[in-house]
Design an enzyme around this catalytic site. Structure first.
Site, short mmCIF file in Angstrom:
data_model
loop_
_atom_site.label_atom_id
_atom_site.label_comp_id
_atom_site.label_asym_id
_atom_site.label_seq_id
_atom_site.Cartn_x
_atom_site.Cartn_y
_atom_site.Cartn_z
N HIS A 24 -33.43 -27.35 15.21
CA HIS A 24 -33.16 -27.57 13.79
C HIS A 24 -31.87 -26.89 13.31
O HIS A 24 -31.82 -26.19 12.29
CB HIS A 24 -34.37 -27.29 12.88
CG HIS A 24 -34.95 -25.90 12.84
ND1 HIS A 24 -34.20 -24.76 12.83
CD2 HIS A 24 -36.23 -25.49 12.73
CE1 HIS A 24 -34.99 -23.71 12.74
NE2 HIS A 24 -36.22 -24.12 12.69
N HIS A 78 -50.13 -22.66 12.73
CA HIS A 78 -48.87 -22.90 12.01
C HIS A 78 -48.58 -24.39 12.06
O HIS A 78 -48.69 -25.01 13.12
CB HIS A 78 -47.77 -22.09 12.70
CG HIS A 78 -46.40 -22.20 12.11
ND1 HIS A 78 -46.17 -22.45 10.78
CD2 HIS A 78 -45.16 -22.07 12.68
CE1 HIS A 78 -44.85 -22.47 10.57
NE2 HIS A 78 -44.23 -22.26 11.70
N GLU A 80 -45.67 -26.04 11.37
CA GLU A 80 -44.30 -26.55 11.53
C GLU A 80 -44.26 -27.57 12.67
O GLU A 80 -45.06 -27.51 13.63
CB GLU A 80 -43.31 -25.40 11.78
CG GLU A 80 -41.88 -25.88 11.63
CD GLU A 80 -40.83 -24.75 11.52
OE1 GLU A 80 -41.19 -23.56 11.55
OE2 GLU A 80 -39.64 -25.09 11.40
N HIS A 145 -43.92 -17.31 9.25
CA HIS A 145 -42.81 -17.38 8.33
C HIS A 145 -42.92 -18.56 7.37
O HIS A 145 -41.97 -18.83 6.62
CB HIS A 145 -41.49 -17.45 9.12
CG HIS A 145 -41.31 -18.74 9.89
ND1 HIS A 145 -40.20 -19.53 9.70
CD2 HIS A 145 -42.09 -19.39 10.77
CE1 HIS A 145 -40.28 -20.59 10.48
NE2 HIS A 145 -41.42 -20.53 11.13
N ASP A 164 -45.24 -18.02 15.82
CA ASP A 164 -43.80 -17.78 16.01
C ASP A 164 -43.45 -16.30 16.25
O ASP A 164 -42.47 -15.99 16.93
CB ASP A 164 -43.01 -18.27 14.79
CG ASP A 164 -42.79 -19.77 14.79
OD1 ASP A 164 -42.63 -20.35 15.88
OD2 ASP A 164 -42.80 -20.37 13.71
N TYR A 196 -33.80 -14.43 18.04
CA TYR A 196 -34.90 -15.12 17.34
C TYR A 196 -35.22 -14.42 16.02
O TYR A 196 -35.37 -15.06 14.97
CB TYR A 196 -36.12 -15.12 18.27
CG TYR A 196 -37.26 -15.99 17.83
CD1 TYR A 196 -37.37 -17.29 18.30
CD2 TYR A 196 -38.24 -15.51 16.98
CE1 TYR A 196 -38.42 -18.10 17.92
CE2 TYR A 196 -39.29 -16.30 16.59
CZ TYR A 196 -39.39 -17.60 17.06
OH TYR A 196 -40.43 -18.39 16.67
FE1 FEO Z 1 -42.14 -22.00 12.60
FE2 FEO Z 1 -41.84 -22.46 16.02
O1 FEO Z 1 -42.03 -22.94 14.22
#
Ligand code: FEO
Length: 404
Positions: A24, A78, A80, A145, A164, A196
């Site tokens: 991304h 999560h 995402e 996050h 994450d 990261y």
């Molecule tokens: Fe918050 Fe690895 O995605």
């Protein structure tokens, strides 16, 4: 293929993405992995899924252990895209399963999938799921996050599924920290952790400290930390937690990074003098030319050093576009506990140095002012001013660093 056992019938069933270089918009030179975990017990349980492109790999890895149809519980830590966009493929393969997620996870997931045909239970911190001999504890971690984020913890095995958090963008055949260190190095692993953290978790330092304190209060013992990206921490879970505490508290190296760009090499010439000034004053100094460096790498280097010098030519009365982009990224990351100075060249009317300082003050970082400017081309006396500026900045960094 031989399944990868993390601990006591807990298997890694995710996929390694060797090819990804743009995550991304974030540079991932080492690739990444989408980790998810299958817990084999009376009621088999899947923790997280993977990015949709890798659903087939995940299902094959599950089949190497059990028939996916036997899965009874699917935990979504999560939502995402890199972790939850193959939930539909999992639910097709495991129609008897119930999904577990936070209330905000359910709300968010409904934007990706029609949830009406799936059994869903929402959970909150302290809720437990008994799956046979093992018990899974849920811990909400909102804004770590995303609002939906949570972690889950296999109580008997003391394995934390941290989504994450504690992750790294690393593609490797050795999937554990000790294996990666043996084949690469601890320094490379640390670099991936910092990269990261700087690019994803930098804004959340206070939350990270609070969550670690909460986990300590809950008495969670950590034998293994199993994140959703990169290597699994089975040798050094305590070390990675301490690294996170240090980063959340603003730990940095007593060093300087020079982040610059240049049009006709005048600001670059100034950069050479600034670097020599810093170095002669006794601090290590690394330079990043933004046009030649991915933004995520520049942010990592910014985060590692206590002091940053930003060099920008003036273009149309404002900083060079790459410098504006860098400062915008830094503003979103809510950088803290660093000191910044600025310098640059201009032709007939300046603006870049002033605007860099304005932005840095808005972000809330310490500044070292005034900066240094030259017109058109640095003359020998300008190079001396840049050298002196670098040396004085190094002294200031040393003094500022002592506060931490
Ligand atoms: Fe918050 Fe690895 O995605």
């Amino acid at each position: 293929m031989k399944p990868i056992e993390v601990r006591n019938k807990i298997f890694l069933v995710g996929a390694v993405d060797w090819a990804i270089r743009d995550f991304h918009g974030y540079e991932t030179p080492r690739g990444t992995s989408y980790n998810n975990y299958l817990i084999v017990d009376d009621e088999p349980t899947l923790v997280d899924t993977v990015k949709h492109d890798f659903a087939g790999v995940m299902l094959k890895n599950i089949r190497d252990v059990i028939d996916p149809a036997a899965i009874r519980h699917v935990i979504i830590n999560h939502i995402e895209n890199d972790h939850a966009t193959s939930v539909d493929r999992v639910m097709d393969a495991a129609p008897a399963a119930t999904l577990y997620m936070t209330e905000r996870g359910k709300k968010g997931l409904a934007r990706f999938f029609d949830l009406s045909g799936w059994r869903i239970k929402t959970v909150k911190t302290g809720d437990e799921l008994k799956i046979g001999t093992k018990t899974i504890l849920f811990i909400e971690t909102p804004m770590l996050h995303w609002p939906d984020s949570m972690m889950s913890y296999a109580e008997e095995d003391k394995v934390l599924f941290s989504q994450d958090a504690f992750g790294q963008h690393i593609a490797s055949s050795g999937r554990f920290d000790d294996e990666f260190i043996a084949s690469a190095s601890l320094a490379e692993l640390d670099d991936a952790v910092i990269d990261y953290y700087a690019n994803i978790l930098m804004p959340f330092g206070s939350l990270i400290k609070a969550k670690i304190a909460e986990a300590t209060k809950m008495g969670l013992e950590l034998r293994v930390i199993a994140p959703d990206h990169g290597v699994i921490w089975r040798q050094g879970p305590g070390r990675i937690v301490q690294m996170y505490i240090d980063m959340a508290e603003g730990k940095a190296m007593q060093s300087v990074v020079v982040i610059y760009d240049t049009m006709w090499r005048s600001t670059e010439q100034m950069t050479q003098s600034v670097i020599r000034g810093v170095k002669d004053a006794g601090l290590d100094c690394r330079a990043i030319k933004l046009r030649a460096t991915p933004m995520s790498v520049a942010v990592k280097e910014f985060w590692k050093a206590r002091g940053a010098l930003i060099g920008s030519p003036t273009l149309n009365n404002i900083p060079f576009p790459t410098i504006c982009q860098f400062l915008t990224y830094l503003r979103g990351l809510r950088a803290k506990n660093r000191i910044v100075g600025a310098y640059g060249s201009f032709g007939w009317s300046g603006g870049a140095v002033r605007e860099v300082y304005e932005t840095v003050r808005e972000i809330g970082l310490e500044t070292f002012e005034p900066g240094v400017e030259t017109t058109y081309r640095p003359a020998p006396e300008d190079e001396q001013r840049c050298y002196d500026f670098g040396a004085a900045f190094a002294e200031k960094v040393r003094e500022y660093h002592a506060k931490f």
